[in-house]
Motif scaffolding. Structure first.
Motif, mmCIF file in Angstrom:
data_model
loop_
_atom_site.group_PDB
_atom_site.id
_atom_site.type_symbol
_atom_site.label_atom_id
_atom_site.label_comp_id
_atom_site.label_asym_id
_atom_site.label_seq_id
_atom_site.Cartn_x
_atom_site.Cartn_y
_atom_site.Cartn_z
ATOM 1 N N UNK A 1 0.859 -1.118 0.058
ATOM 2 C CA UNK A 1 0.038 0.125 -0.108
ATOM 3 C C UNK A 1 0.861 1.107 -0.067
ATOM 4 N N UNK A 2 2.204 1.054 0.404
ATOM 5 C CA UNK A 2 2.856 2.301 0.613
ATOM 6 C C UNK A 2 3.876 2.421 -0.596
ATOM 7 N N UNK A 3 3.852 1.415 -1.318
ATOM 8 C CA UNK A 3 4.753 1.684 -2.694
ATOM 9 C C UNK A 3 6.259 1.614 -2.463
ATOM 10 N N UNK A 4 6.587 0.870 -1.151
ATOM 11 C CA UNK A 4 7.916 0.867 -0.887
ATOM 12 C C UNK A 4 8.406 -0.614 -0.780
ATOM 13 N N UNK A 5 7.534 -1.527 -0.470
ATOM 14 C CA UNK A 5 7.943 -3.087 -0.689
ATOM 15 C C UNK A 5 7.255 -3.585 -1.829
ATOM 16 N N UNK A 6 8.054 -4.354 -2.523
ATOM 17 C CA UNK A 6 7.810 -4.808 -3.923
ATOM 18 C C UNK A 6 7.942 -6.230 -4.161
ATOM 19 N N UNK A 7 7.048 -6.895 -5.078
ATOM 20 C CA UNK A 7 7.338 -8.262 -5.537
ATOM 21 C C UNK A 7 7.409 -7.929 -6.974
ATOM 22 N N UNK A 8 8.464 -8.815 -7.431
ATOM 23 C CA UNK A 8 8.891 -8.804 -8.746
ATOM 24 C C UNK A 8 8.590 -10.283 -9.294
ATOM 25 N N UNK A 9 8.061 -9.934 -10.681
ATOM 26 C CA UNK A 9 7.747 -11.444 -11.404
ATOM 27 C C UNK A 9 8.314 -11.246 -12.759
#
Length: 392
Positions: free
Chosen positions: A53-61
């Motif tokens: 929600x904070x656009x700081x922690x990210x998943x990558x695919x």
């Protein structure tokens, strides 16, 4: 330099870089994700990201598309990017990779940046191969805190109709097959009472005292779980477990505490045990403790915060993922573990899943965490097997 040695040196370089990113659970991991994405995009892989929600922690695919398709299921190489916090006592900087003898030290070296490094090092080989199945690269955030990141990514995969395949989660298993583990449910319960002078306890509501009674009830439930263990349970211990991780509250000896919190978790071997724990403790809190608190102070409260509820990873008689890994390693044995992974989340949406990766879980979460360098070589050899089964 041979191709094998070049890959090995490259994996060490990438692992060194990955360790340098301080991706402690709950903190910003975007720089590490950008690093991984640059490598994948650089060889032509398509990628997308899923944020918190904070656009700081990210998943990558990321995806390397097959040049031809022969009906083979895609392979998902999955790992989490977060690491646990660092305790005092390290003999070297935990966020600077250090090689001593046959070991590489650093936070996350074993759990589980070693696997991620190997997949990134091997990615160009996949790219240059005549692939007849897609190869996916899946890197998630905050696995260590109740697998917060992976559900967001899996939801996006379903939207994109990526719901079939063989998922290999590279948690440290010494490259052995793990095909089952318990669930993991984590909670923080907040107690709100009424502060006052300790000389007149009947005029206040001690959040600490009610929290203590709550903990005592949890310990009673824990004993009940020991009696509920299913016959021929494959886990050690052979029943669901419950543990109280922390109690925080109070400001002074002579002040009735108006706030307290209890952190606890349960690791069910079957879902009905998780339901049993929830029903028993919620009933006790809502029907016994809270009414007593409200008699003195109507604004008293007990609020249960769900940190995460992660389903277990179930053993299946037939597992395409386990058979795939066995065909590469030549090892048909299957083991179970008590620690949790993201495997059950992928299994739940119909993706055949196995846990198999470099390093030993005995080194995870510890001071002077390390991975044996030979484990990286074993992982790269395994990825060669994945490639060989993914080309015409």
């Amino acid at each position: 330099m041979s191709i094998e040695n070049n890959l090995y040196e490259k994996s060490i370089k990438i692992l060194t870089d990955l360790i340098g990113f301080k991706t402690v659970s709950g903190q910003d991991n975007s720089e590490l994700i950008s690093y991984c994405e640059k490598i994948l995009n650089g060889i032509g892989a398509t990628t997308f990201k899923v944020f918190d929600d904070d656009n700081k922690r990210v998943n990558l695919f990321g995806t390397l598309k097959a040049k031809k398709t022969n009906g083979k299921k895609p392979i998902i190489l999955s790992g989490h990017t977060d690491v646990v916090p660092v305790s005092k006592g390290w003999s070297s900087d935990p966020f600077v990779a250090t090689i001593k003898g046959d070991k590489l030290y650093g936070r996350g070296s074993c759990d589980m940046k070693g696997f991620i490094a190997c997949t990134l090092a091997y990615a160009p080989i996949f790219k240059d191969s005549d692939l007849d199945r897609d190869i996916h690269f899946c890197y998630t955030f905050d696995e260590e805190t109740a697998c917060i990141g992976a559900p967001l990514l899996i939801k996006e995969l379903k939207k994109r109709d990526i719901k079939d395949g063989i998922c290999i989660i590279g948690e440290p298993t010494n490259m052995k097959i793990i095909d089952a583990h318990k669930g993991m449910n984590e909670y923080t319960v907040h107690f709100g009472g009424l502060a006052g002078h300790s000389s007149k306890p009947h005029l206040g509501v001690s959040a600490v005292e009610y929290a203590s009674r709550y903990v005592n009830k949890l310990l009673e439930i824990r004993e009940s779980l020991k009696q509920r263990g299913p016959k021929d349970c494959i886990f050690d211990p052979p029943h669901s477990t419950l543990s109280v991780g922390g109690i925080k509250g109070g400001i002074a000896h002579n002040v009735i505490a108006d706030k307290c919190s209890v952190e606890w978790e349960t690791r069910p071997v079957v879902k009905k045990d998780a339901d049993f724990v929830t029903q028993e403790i919620d009933k006790y809190a809502n029907e016994i403790l809270l009414p007593e608190m409200k008699k003195v102070f109507p604004n008293s409260f007990i609020k249960k915060e769900v940190i995460g509820e992660v389903i277990g990873f179930d053993r299946l008689d037939q597992s395409e993922a386990c058979e795939f890994v066995s065909s590469i390693t030549g090892d048909n044995s299957r083991q179970v573990v008590s620690f949790g992974t993201e495997a059950g989340l992928f299994q739940e949406v119909g993706i055949s899943t196995v846990v198999c990766g470099p390093g030993s879980i005995e080194q995870a979460h510890k001071i002077d965490e390390f991975i044996e360098l030979n484990e990286l070589k074993k992982c790269l050899k395994f990825l060669e097997g994945v490639k060989n089964k993914s080309i015409n």
